[in-house]
Each structure stands twice: as C-alpha cells, then as structure tokens.
Write a protein that holds these residues in place. Sequence first.
Motif, mmCIF file in Angstrom:
data_model
loop_
_atom_site.group_PDB
_atom_site.id
_atom_site.type_symbol
_atom_site.label_atom_id
_atom_site.label_comp_id
_atom_site.label_asym_id
_atom_site.label_seq_id
_atom_site.Cartn_x
_atom_site.Cartn_y
_atom_site.Cartn_z
ATOM 1 N N ASP A 11 -1.201 -6.610 -2.043
ATOM 2 C CA ASP A 11 -2.027 -5.429 -1.800
ATOM 3 C C ASP A 11 -1.283 -4.248 -2.412
ATOM 4 O OD1 ASP A 11 -3.507 -3.266 -0.954
ATOM 5 O OD2 ASP A 11 -3.703 -3.972 1.119
ATOM 6 N N THR A 17 -2.764 -1.209 -3.128
ATOM 7 C CA THR A 17 -3.603 -0.034 -2.968
ATOM 8 C C THR A 17 -2.760 1.238 -3.002
ATOM 9 O OG1 THR A 17 -5.124 -1.321 -1.577
ATOM 10 C CG2 THR A 17 -5.321 1.076 -1.475
ATOM 11 N N SER A 18 -3.056 2.105 -3.934
ATOM 12 C CA SER A 18 -2.382 3.399 -4.094
ATOM 13 C C SER A 18 -0.868 3.286 -4.290
ATOM 14 C CB SER A 18 -2.677 4.322 -2.901
ATOM 15 O OG SER A 18 -4.058 4.566 -2.794
ATOM 16 N N THR A 35 0.835 -1.192 0.000
ATOM 17 C CA THR A 35 0.000 0.000 0.000
ATOM 18 C C THR A 35 0.876 1.250 0.000
ATOM 19 O OG1 THR A 35 -1.784 -1.127 1.175
ATOM 20 C CG2 THR A 35 -1.779 1.273 1.297
#
Length: 148
Positions: free
Chosen positions: A127, A129-130, A109
């Motif tokens: 993961d 995310t962003s 992330t």
Amino acid sequence: MRQNIFLTLSIAVPLMFTSPVLAGNPAHIQRLLTTNECMRCDLSNEDLRYAHLIGADLRDANLSGSALIEANLEGADMTGANLEGSNLTGAMVTNASLNDSNLDNVNFTRAMIYDADVTGASMNNLDLTSAQIFDTGIGIGGQDPAFD
C-alpha cells in the motif's frame, strides 16, 4: 439471581471465543530500545509507533504485523527482515537497507522512502498511498512490458 447469571455469561462467553494475540518477545523489545540492536529478534505484532530506530540493526528480525507508524528508520539495517503485514504509515525509511526482506502486504501510506535498498526484497501487495519514494527500487504501476 437470573441477572447475575446473565451478566456473568455475557462477559465470560465472548472471552471463551477469543484467541490471544501473539506478540514478540518482551526481552527483545527491551534490547532494541536499550541498544538499538536486535538481530534475529522476534518483534512480531509489536507496537513500535513513533520509535526512533535510527541506524538500528534489525537484520533477520521478525517484524511481521508490527505497527511502525511514524517510526524513524533512517539508516536502519533490515536486511533479511520479515515485515509482512506491518504498518509503516508515515514512517521515515531513509538510507535504510531492506535487502532480501519480506515486504509483502506492508502499509507504506504517507511513508517517506528515500534512498532505500530493496534489492531482492519480496514486495507483493504494497500500500503506497501518498508515499514519497525517491531513489528506491519501488515502482507504482503495472507490469513492465519489457519483462513479458
């Protein structure tokens, strides 16, 4: 007297049902922080957040479950390393080698992953995310129909 027994039991009973957290080898941590080299080290479940590991030699190291939150891994060689379940939230992974490493269940992330080599790496359940990913063989999305 009853209050003392109750107080003792309320503290002791939960402790009987906890298991110790297995962490890496303290000597390996010291070696890494002193020499920036820790080939084949056990650094599992360690807290390495904010660590400056620029150019670190972490080949074949066990970093599984470690917190590398906002760590700087620029130019680090993590070829063959086990990072399974590690947290690299906000980490800088630039010009790093992750060849043949285990990246399964890694939290990237908000990580910045630029020009990293992930040839042969296992990358299940990442993961991202962003995360910012440039010139690195990590893709976001489903299966490529060309490989069906």
